[in-house]
Scaffold this motif. Structure first.
Motif, PDB file in Angstrom:
ATOM      1  N   LEU A  54      26.003-125.287 103.888  1.00  0.00           N
ATOM      2  CA  LEU A  54      26.950-125.922 104.807  1.00  0.00           C
ATOM      3  C   LEU A  54      26.348-127.160 105.449  1.00  0.00           C
ATOM      4  O   LEU A  54      26.979-128.233 105.498  1.00  0.00           O
ATOM      5  CB  LEU A  54      27.362-124.913 105.881  1.00  0.00           C
ATOM      6  CG  LEU A  54      28.427-125.363 106.869  1.00  0.00           C
ATOM      7  CD1 LEU A  54      29.762-125.565 106.172  1.00  0.00           C
ATOM      8  CD2 LEU A  54      28.570-124.332 107.991  1.00  0.00           C
ATOM      9  N   GLN A  55      25.122-127.044 105.920  1.00  0.00           N
ATOM     10  CA  GLN A  55      24.471-128.177 106.576  1.00  0.00           C
ATOM     11  C   GLN A  55      24.245-129.322 105.589  1.00  0.00           C
ATOM     12  O   GLN A  55      24.491-130.494 105.910  1.00  0.00           O
ATOM     13  CB  GLN A  55      23.137-127.739 107.169  1.00  0.00           C
ATOM     14  CG  GLN A  55      22.422-128.833 107.954  1.00  0.00           C
ATOM     15  CD  GLN A  55      23.234-129.312 109.143  1.00  0.00           C
ATOM     16  OE1 GLN A  55      23.599-128.519 110.014  1.00  0.00           O
ATOM     17  NE2 GLN A  55      23.563-130.602 109.186  1.00  0.00           N
ATOM     18  N   LEU A  56      23.810-128.991 104.381  1.00  0.00           N
ATOM     19  CA  LEU A  56      23.546-130.039 103.387  1.00  0.00           C
ATOM     20  C   LEU A  56      24.823-130.736 102.955  1.00  0.00           C
ATOM     21  O   LEU A  56      24.866-131.973 102.850  1.00  0.00           O
ATOM     22  CB  LEU A  56      22.826-129.437 102.178  1.00  0.00           C
ATOM     23  CG  LEU A  56      21.373-129.030 102.410  1.00  0.00           C
ATOM     24  CD1 LEU A  56      20.837-128.259 101.217  1.00  0.00           C
ATOM     25  CD2 LEU A  56      20.505-130.261 102.675  1.00  0.00           C
ATOM     26  N   PHE A  57      25.884-129.988 102.686  1.00  0.00           N
ATOM     27  CA  PHE A  57      27.145-130.610 102.284  1.00  0.00           C
ATOM     28  C   PHE A  57      27.689-131.498 103.400  1.00  0.00           C
ATOM     29  O   PHE A  57      28.255-132.567 103.132  1.00  0.00           O
ATOM     30  CB  PHE A  57      28.181-129.543 101.911  1.00  0.00           C
ATOM     31  CG  PHE A  57      28.019-128.976 100.533  1.00  0.00           C
ATOM     32  CD1 PHE A  57      27.877-129.801  99.428  1.00  0.00           C
ATOM     33  CD2 PHE A  57      28.026-127.601 100.320  1.00  0.00           C
ATOM     34  CE1 PHE A  57      27.732-129.282  98.143  1.00  0.00           C
ATOM     35  CE2 PHE A  57      27.890-127.066  99.050  1.00  0.00           C
ATOM     36  CZ  PHE A  57      27.742-127.911  97.958  1.00  0.00           C
ATOM     37  N   ALA A  58      27.520-131.062 104.646  1.00  0.00           N
ATOM     38  CA  ALA A  58      27.966-131.889 105.770  1.00  0.00           C
ATOM     39  C   ALA A  58      27.156-133.181 105.852  1.00  0.00           C
ATOM     40  O   ALA A  58      27.712-134.273 106.027  1.00  0.00           O
ATOM     41  CB  ALA A  58      27.860-131.102 107.073  1.00  0.00           C
ATOM     42  N   ASP A  59      25.839-133.070 105.691  1.00  0.00           N
ATOM     43  CA  ASP A  59      24.979-134.262 105.730  1.00  0.00           C
ATOM     44  C   ASP A  59      25.312-135.229 104.599  1.00  0.00           C
ATOM     45  O   ASP A  59      25.226-136.451 104.767  1.00  0.00           O
ATOM     46  CB  ASP A  59      23.506-133.850 105.628  1.00  0.00           C
ATOM     47  CG  ASP A  59      23.011-133.123 106.874  1.00  0.00           C
ATOM     48  OD1 ASP A  59      23.695-133.181 107.913  1.00  0.00           O
ATOM     49  OD2 ASP A  59      21.950-132.469 106.787  1.00  0.00           O
ATOM     50  N   LEU A  60      25.705-134.673 103.443  1.00  0.00           N
ATOM     51  CA  LEU A  60      26.028-135.498 102.278  1.00  0.00           C
ATOM     52  C   LEU A  60      27.472-135.983 102.286  1.00  0.00           C
ATOM     53  O   LEU A  60      27.873-136.734 101.401  1.00  0.00           O
ATOM     54  CB  LEU A  60      25.770-134.691 100.998  1.00  0.00           C
ATOM     55  CG  LEU A  60      24.306-134.341 100.713  1.00  0.00           C
ATOM     56  CD1 LEU A  60      24.213-133.260  99.635  1.00  0.00           C
ATOM     57  CD2 LEU A  60      23.525-135.573 100.292  1.00  0.00           C
ATOM     58  N   ASP A  61      28.249-135.550 103.267  1.00  0.00           N
ATOM     59  CA  ASP A  61      29.652-135.944 103.412  1.00  0.00           C
ATOM     60  C   ASP A  61      30.495-135.470 102.232  1.00  0.00           C
ATOM     61  O   ASP A  61      31.330-136.205 101.725  1.00  0.00           O
ATOM     62  CB  ASP A  61      29.774-137.473 103.588  1.00  0.00           C
ATOM     63  CG  ASP A  61      31.158-137.887 104.084  1.00  0.00           C
ATOM     64  OD1 ASP A  61      31.827-137.068 104.739  1.00  0.00           O
ATOM     65  OD2 ASP A  61      31.585-139.037 103.806  1.00  0.00           O
TER      66      ASP A  61
END
Length: 325
Positions: A186-193
């Motif tokens: 979740l955090q990575l997908f959010a950071d990657l938009d």
């Protein structure tokens, strides 16, 4: 963009197709012109696939294949065609055909020393293993991909693998491991938009929360997930989340909320002109909920049908046969 915003990706691909069609063959080398046209159609297929328009995706990938076959030598383009066709076959539910295409794509990727494309094919083969119910074996495949992403410092691969591992752990009842992997994704997908993947991860987290016993929080999260998928015009995903939500509302003693949830999804299908038999299936489930006749078996039946009709738009809905006495 096919993963971040598939509707916008489709517009980009359509623009690329128009531009490449206008380029005069006489002004460009054969390799350049057919690569450009093949790539544009390939990306159109990717966007259609992300939007659930699988028949359109198959037509687009066939056109891409025609362009790549006009090149002097087979190359990465045809490898991509095999891979994308395998994904479409997977989403159509033909796991055997998908496994064949994706295994061939993995072999071709090794031949071209295209490690990232090899991992893409392996990832999809892991999804097939997951869908066949062998969650432990699927987790081993995804853990291999996770290590690859970490070695390459590729955050997108780390996010995808973590999301998949989280789903496996949920099915295996390893809730702490699932929670850790899903929140990492979740955090990575959010950071990657990658908005749709953020939403997809929230969906699995909601299922995890329900499995852990917190029905009200799971319901809240699933409602938000339906809204987000609808905003992305990923209506089949929104419908499947709505079916999950209906099941949880039924299980937690809140059946009176189900008709409104399903009515809202049906309305969005109609507004978007997505007039398939999914509407009849969702309406049938709504009426069953209204009549107090909804069961776990009926929910599973409708969920399977919604997935299938997205792959076969001409399919007609029929209520489940009555149980034998």
């Amino acid at each position: 963009m096919s993963e971040r915003d598939p509707l916008y990706a489709l517009k980009l691909a359509e623009a690329a197709i128009c531009i490449s069609a206008e380029l005069p063959d006489s002004s460009y080398p054969r390799k350049t012109i057919h690569n450009l046209r093949g790539d544009a159609c390939k990306e159109q297929a990717n966007a259609y696939r992300a939007l659930g328009r699988l028949a359109d995706a198959l037509r687009a990938i066939a056109t891409a294949e025609e362009q790549y076959c006009k090149l002097p030598h087979a190359g990465i383009g045809l490898l991509a065609v095999t891979y994308i066709r395998g994904i479409i076959q997977y989403e159509q539910g033909d796991l055997d055909a998908a496994e064949h295409s994706l295994s061939r794509a993995a072999t071709d990727a090794l031949h071209f020393r295209a490690s990232d494309r090899y991992m893409s094919a392996r990832y999809m083969l892991g999804q097939i293993t997951y869908d066949r119910g062998d969650y432990a074996a699927a987790a081993i495949v995804f853990e291999t991909i996770l290590r690859y992403g970490e070695e390459q410092r590729d955050l997108l691969w780390v996010a995808r693998a973590s999301q998949a591992i989280g789903g496996c752990c949920l099915e295996l009842g390893k809730y702490a491991d699932a929670n850790r992997s899903l929140h990492k994704a979740l955090q990575l997908f959010a950071d990657l938009d990658f908005g749709p993947e953020v939403t997809r991860t929230h969906w699995t987290i909601a299922r995890l929360i329900f499995a852990e016993g917190n029905g009200s929080q799971a319901i809240f999260r699933l409602r938000r997930t339906i809204t987000e998928f609808t905003d992305y015009e990923m209506l089949t995903d929104a419908a499947l989340v709505a079916v999950d939500l209906a099941e949880i509302l039924h299980a937690t003693g809140r059946p009176r909320e189900i008709p409104k949830v399903l009515s809202n999804v049906v309305q969005r299908f109609m507004e978007a002109g997505k007039l398939t038999s999914a509407l009849a299936a969702l309406a049938y489930l709504k009426e069953a909920a209204t009549a107090g006749a909804m069961t776990t078996e009926l929910v599973a039946y409708v969920r399977r049908f919604v997935v299938r009709v997205d792959r076969e738009p001409e399919l007609l809905f029929a209520p489940p046969p009555p149980k034998p006495l």
